[in-house]
Design a protein around this motif. Structure first.
Motif, short mmCIF file in Angstrom:
data_model
loop_
_atom_site.label_atom_id
_atom_site.label_comp_id
_atom_site.label_asym_id
_atom_site.label_seq_id
_atom_site.Cartn_x
_atom_site.Cartn_y
_atom_site.Cartn_z
N GLU A 40 0.96 -1.10 0.43
CA GLU A 40 0.01 0.08 -0.57
C GLU A 40 0.33 1.28 0.61
N THR A 41 1.77 0.81 0.35
CA THR A 41 3.11 2.46 0.44
C THR A 41 3.22 3.00 -0.97
N THR A 42 3.39 4.33 -1.36
CA THR A 42 4.06 4.66 -2.81
C THR A 42 5.63 4.07 -3.03
N GLU A 43 6.29 3.70 -1.84
CA GLU A 43 8.04 3.73 -1.95
C GLU A 43 8.14 2.28 -2.45
N THR A 44 7.08 1.32 -1.60
CA THR A 44 6.86 0.25 -2.51
C THR A 44 6.37 -0.19 -3.99
N ARG A 45 5.07 0.95 -3.92
CA ARG A 45 4.74 0.25 -5.70
C ARG A 45 6.21 1.15 -6.32
N ALA A 46 6.67 1.84 -6.33
CA ALA A 46 7.15 2.42 -7.12
C ALA A 46 8.42 2.00 -7.46
N LEU A 47 9.45 0.97 -5.95
CA LEU A 47 10.63 -0.20 -6.13
C LEU A 47 10.13 -1.46 -7.13
N VAL A 48 8.56 -1.99 -6.96
CA VAL A 48 8.19 -2.74 -7.44
C VAL A 48 8.33 -2.76 -8.76
N ALA A 49 7.70 -1.43 -9.62
CA ALA A 49 7.31 -1.27 -11.02
C ALA A 49 8.73 -1.12 -10.96
N ARG A 50 9.90 -0.41 -11.16
CA ARG A 50 11.60 -0.07 -11.78
C ARG A 50 11.78 -0.97 -11.76
N PHE A 51 11.45 -2.37 -10.74
CA PHE A 51 12.32 -3.93 -11.27
C PHE A 51 11.56 -4.90 -12.25
N LEU A 52 9.98 -4.53 -11.95
CA LEU A 52 9.37 -5.29 -13.38
C LEU A 52 9.74 -4.55 -14.73
N ASP A 53 9.48 -3.40 -14.62
CA ASP A 53 10.09 -2.35 -15.56
C ASP A 53 11.63 -3.06 -16.96
N ARG A 54 13.00 -3.18 -15.33
CA ARG A 54 13.95 -3.59 -15.83
C ARG A 54 13.87 -4.89 -16.42
N LYS A 55 13.19 -5.56 -16.06
CA LYS A 55 13.02 -7.40 -16.78
C LYS A 55 12.12 -7.39 -17.55
N GLY A 56 11.50 -6.49 -17.97
CA GLY A 56 10.62 -6.51 -19.55
C GLY A 56 8.88 -6.96 -19.04
#
Length: 252
Positions: free
Chosen positions: A236-252
């Motif tokens: 529910e935190t914006t920090e975690t959602r941003a980190l997960v989004a960046r991780f998924l973007d790097r993994k394509g």
């Protein structure tokens, strides 16, 4: 007695009470004052405890012991001092952010109990640490019997406490008393690198993970349920959602 500096989200608290960083009432009060400073700030993610002296800490002040052991009133006052150490060390353990003890000199009795209250410990190979109070007909009463047993189990705790055994930093790592050890000459750099790495991790995620680890040791708490609720809170935190989004973007 203690100096506090904050840089790169690492709060470095340096013990500096010559000659041995002995613990007395003023030392305890000074440590609380530094923790009060940290409680009022949000620019740190890790507390790094180190010593400016050759010793990390020799434990309780011998001057106090000499003055207090001669009478029932003095002995009662000494126990009040031990309880004050328990309160301080519990406060360190309960900090909202993790802590690292850099043990670059001998840490005996209360000095090692201070290190045990920290989340992480790194020791120099060459130093000695332990809880040798039984040699004096005493026991490590500032949390040592409890924290060491929880950390390494009954067998190792009994070896060290009942046997009044001290060990070097390399042996301490093998026994699980510390998480890392290094040659004395390399210790400041090694501890600094660990501190910076830990300080770069998301503090909100570390706090939830620490709570889950604590739940694993509490039979009254369902640790698996705590993992689910903690993970849901993080999502529910914006920090975690941003980190997960960046991780998924790097993994394509």
């Amino acid at each position: 007695m203690q100096h506090l500096e904050i840089a790169d989200r690492v709060a470095t608290l340096t013990l500096d009470r010559p000659p041995a960083n002995a613990i007395n009432a003023a030392w305890v009060a000074g440590f609380h004052a530094r923790l009060d400073e940290l409680a009022a700030r949000d620019d740190w993610n890790l507390l790094h405890v180190r010593s400016a002296l050759r010793l990390f800490s020799a434990g309780a002040d011998l001057k106090d012991m000499r003055a207090q052991y001669g009478s029932p009133e003095g002995r009662a006052a000494f126990q009040v001092g031990v309880r004050a150490m328990q309160v301080l060390f519990q406060r360190i353990e309960d900090l909202p952010r993790p802590s690292l003890a850099e043990i670059g000199g001998h840490a005996m009795g209360g000095g090692f109990e201070l290190a045990l209250a920290c989340t992480f410990r790194i020791a120099a190979h060459e130093i000695q640490l332990g809880l040798p109070e039984v040699r004096l007909g005493l026991l490590p009463g500032a949390g040592g019997t409890q924290r060491l047993t929880r950390l390494v189990g009954r067998a190792v705790a009994e070896r060290l406490i009942l046997g009044a055994e001290t060990v070097d930093g390399a042996t301490a790592e093998r026994l699980g008393l510390v998480q890392w050890s290094a040659p004395l000459a390399d210790l400041p750099a090694a501890a600094g690198a660990i501190a910076r790495r830990l300080a770069d991790l998301p503090p909100h995620a570390m706090a939830e993970a620490r709570a889950c680890i604590a739940a694993a040791l509490d039979p009254a708490v369902d640790g698996f349920a705590r993992e689910v609720s903690g993970g849901a809170a993080l999502l529910e935190t914006t920090e975690t959602r941003a980190l997960v989004a960046r991780f998924l973007d790097r993994k394509g």
